[in-house]
Scaffold this motif. Structure first.
Motif, short mmCIF file in Angstrom:
data_model
loop_
_atom_site.label_atom_id
_atom_site.label_comp_id
_atom_site.label_asym_id
_atom_site.label_seq_id
_atom_site.Cartn_x
_atom_site.Cartn_y
_atom_site.Cartn_z
N MET A 1 29.87 43.87 31.98
CA MET A 1 29.25 42.78 32.72
C MET A 1 28.86 43.29 34.10
O MET A 1 29.66 43.92 34.80
N GLY A 2 27.63 43.06 34.54
CA GLY A 2 27.14 43.61 35.79
C GLY A 2 27.46 42.75 36.98
O GLY A 2 28.03 41.67 36.88
N ARG A 3 27.04 43.25 38.14
CA ARG A 3 27.24 42.53 39.38
C ARG A 3 26.26 41.37 39.46
O ARG A 3 25.41 41.19 38.61
N GLY A 4 26.38 40.60 40.56
CA GLY A 4 25.49 39.47 40.76
C GLY A 4 24.08 39.93 41.07
O GLY A 4 23.73 41.10 40.96
N ALA A 5 23.23 38.98 41.48
CA ALA A 5 21.84 39.29 41.80
C ALA A 5 21.76 40.29 42.94
O ALA A 5 22.64 40.34 43.79
N PRO A 6 20.70 41.15 42.95
CA PRO A 6 20.55 42.12 44.04
C PRO A 6 20.57 41.43 45.40
O PRO A 6 20.00 40.36 45.58
N LEU A 7 21.24 42.07 46.36
CA LEU A 7 21.41 41.46 47.68
C LEU A 7 20.51 42.15 48.69
O LEU A 7 20.96 42.88 49.56
N THR A 8 19.21 41.92 48.57
CA THR A 8 18.26 42.51 49.49
C THR A 8 18.41 41.86 50.87
O THR A 8 18.42 40.64 51.00
N VAL A 9 18.56 42.69 51.89
CA VAL A 9 18.73 42.18 53.24
C VAL A 9 17.37 42.12 53.93
O VAL A 9 16.69 43.12 54.08
N ILE A 10 16.95 40.93 54.31
CA ILE A 10 15.70 40.73 55.03
C ILE A 10 16.02 40.10 56.37
O ILE A 10 16.72 39.09 56.44
N GLY A 11 15.51 40.69 57.44
CA GLY A 11 15.78 40.13 58.75
C GLY A 11 17.05 40.68 59.35
O GLY A 11 17.57 41.72 58.92
N ALA A 124 35.77 37.77 37.95
CA ALA A 124 35.02 36.85 38.80
C ALA A 124 33.71 36.44 38.12
O ALA A 124 33.34 35.25 38.11
N ARG A 125 33.00 37.41 37.53
CA ARG A 125 31.67 37.12 36.97
C ARG A 125 31.74 36.48 35.60
O ARG A 125 30.73 35.99 35.09
N ARG A 126 32.95 36.46 35.04
CA ARG A 126 33.13 35.70 33.80
C ARG A 126 33.02 34.20 34.11
O ARG A 126 32.55 33.42 33.29
N TYR A 127 33.44 33.82 35.31
CA TYR A 127 33.35 32.41 35.72
C TYR A 127 31.99 32.09 36.33
O TYR A 127 31.49 30.98 36.18
N LYS A 128 31.42 33.07 37.04
CA LYS A 128 30.12 32.85 37.70
C LYS A 128 29.39 34.19 37.72
O LYS A 128 29.75 35.08 38.49
N PRO A 129 28.36 34.36 36.88
CA PRO A 129 27.67 35.65 36.82
C PRO A 129 27.15 36.14 38.16
O PRO A 129 27.03 37.34 38.38
N SER A 130 26.84 35.22 39.07
CA SER A 130 26.30 35.60 40.38
C SER A 130 27.39 35.88 41.42
O SER A 130 27.08 36.11 42.60
N ALA A 131 28.65 35.84 41.02
CA ALA A 131 29.75 36.04 41.97
C ALA A 131 29.60 37.36 42.72
O ALA A 131 29.29 38.39 42.14
N GLU A 132 29.85 37.31 44.02
CA GLU A 132 29.78 38.50 44.86
C GLU A 132 31.19 39.04 45.10
O GLU A 132 32.14 38.27 45.26
N VAL A 133 31.28 40.36 45.14
CA VAL A 133 32.56 41.02 45.35
C VAL A 133 32.46 41.89 46.60
O VAL A 133 31.61 42.76 46.71
N THR A 134 33.35 41.61 47.55
CA THR A 134 33.43 42.40 48.78
C THR A 134 34.70 43.23 48.75
O THR A 134 35.78 42.72 48.42
N PHE A 135 34.59 44.51 49.07
CA PHE A 135 35.76 45.38 49.20
C PHE A 135 36.16 45.37 50.67
O PHE A 135 35.36 45.71 51.54
N HIS A 136 37.40 44.96 50.95
CA HIS A 136 37.79 44.75 52.34
C HIS A 136 38.23 46.05 53.02
O HIS A 136 37.92 47.15 52.56
N ARG A 137 38.94 45.91 54.14
CA ARG A 137 39.23 47.06 54.98
C ARG A 137 40.28 48.01 54.42
O ARG A 137 40.70 48.96 55.10
N ALA A 138 40.65 47.84 53.16
CA ALA A 138 41.36 48.91 52.47
C ALA A 138 40.48 50.17 52.51
O ALA A 138 40.99 51.30 52.49
#
Length: 254
Positions: A1-11, A124-138
């Motif tokens: 299962m892949g990650r959510g939608a691409p997170l293109t940063v604009i602005g 996470a994406r089993r519940y919401k395919p668009s779920a975003e995952v952030t890796f914290h300051r580990a």
């Protein structure tokens, strides 16, 4: 299962506010933050998993909520039982309406544990395919131990992580500015789908320098420092400071 939608940063870089309850979410929305990281015991532990009741309330407050899932203070090497707790808390958070989760697991070699993070992302994406995952300051703990930053970013890419929260491997972003810029450059080659989010000791005065590094987002609790050393912070966010930080990101620090 892949990650959510691409997170293109604009602005300009997006602002993420660290909060502990629904009131914090409403403050973040009022100043124009893009999202919040929801955690518990921020001042006491630098953040652990909030209660599910707190998550449910926060998710009704009108802004994307990314739940910190960290079962205890301390290091980021977890037992099998602790990883099961993390996965269960991720599932519960997504079921409660979270837009994403914030996690961090390190492997025996000191780098990000890609297989464990991939399993968490899949939950996470089993519940919401668009779920975003952030890796914290580990991530910063890995860099501080000398782990190669390009390798660390590549592991996050393969694990399906959307962004990494980092101070550049230093105690705070002021000391890690050079590495933050390097991470942005390394990410273009080794982890093009992973955003670099600066966090850790962010001050209003530091915003222009952070913008120069090219980071994609800035994370802050907007809690003013106390005393000359600034080691301690107030218990709650300062609405005026949060608003000024949001404005500084929008205007390029001016």
């Amino acid at each position: 299962m892949g990650r959510g939608a691409p997170l293109t940063v604009i602005g300009p870089p997006k602002l993420e506010l660290a909060v502990e309850n629904a009131n914090g979410v409403r403050l973040a929305a009022a100043v124009g933050a893009a999202r919040v990281e929801l955690c518990a015991a921020l001042a006491e532990t630098e953040g652990i998993t909030p209660s599910i009741g707190t998550v449910e309330q926060a998710c009704r407050a009108g802004l994307p909520v990314h739940v910190l899932v960290r079962p205890r203070p301390g290091n980021f090497s977890y037992t099998r039982e602790e990883l099961e707790v993390i996965e269960r808390d991720v599932a519960a958070s997504m079921d409660a309406g979270a837009a994403g989760v914030v996690v961090g697991v390190l492997a025996a070699d000191g780098g990000p544990d890609a297989p464990a993070i991939r399993r968490i992302a899949e939950v996470a994406r089993r519940y919401k395919p668009s779920a975003e995952v952030t890796f914290h300051r580990a991530f910063d703990a890995a860099l501080a131990l000398g782990f190669d930053p390009a390798d660390a970013l590549a592991r996050l890419e393969t694990a399906g992580v959307d962004r990494v929260l980092t101070s550049g491997g230093s105690p705070d972003c002021a000391a890690g500015l050079s590495m933050l810029g390097r991470l942005v450059e390394l990410g273009r080659t080794h982890a093009p789908a992973v955003q670099i989010m600066a966090g850790g000791g962010v001050t209003l005065e530091l915003v222009p320098s952070l913008l120069e590094t090219g980071v994609h987002a800035v994370h802050t609790s907007a809690r003013p420092r106390l005393g000359i050393s600034g080691a301690d912070r107030t218990a709650a966010a300062d609405p005026a400071l949060a608003a000024r930080m949001a404005a500084a990101l929008t205007t390029g620090g001016r």
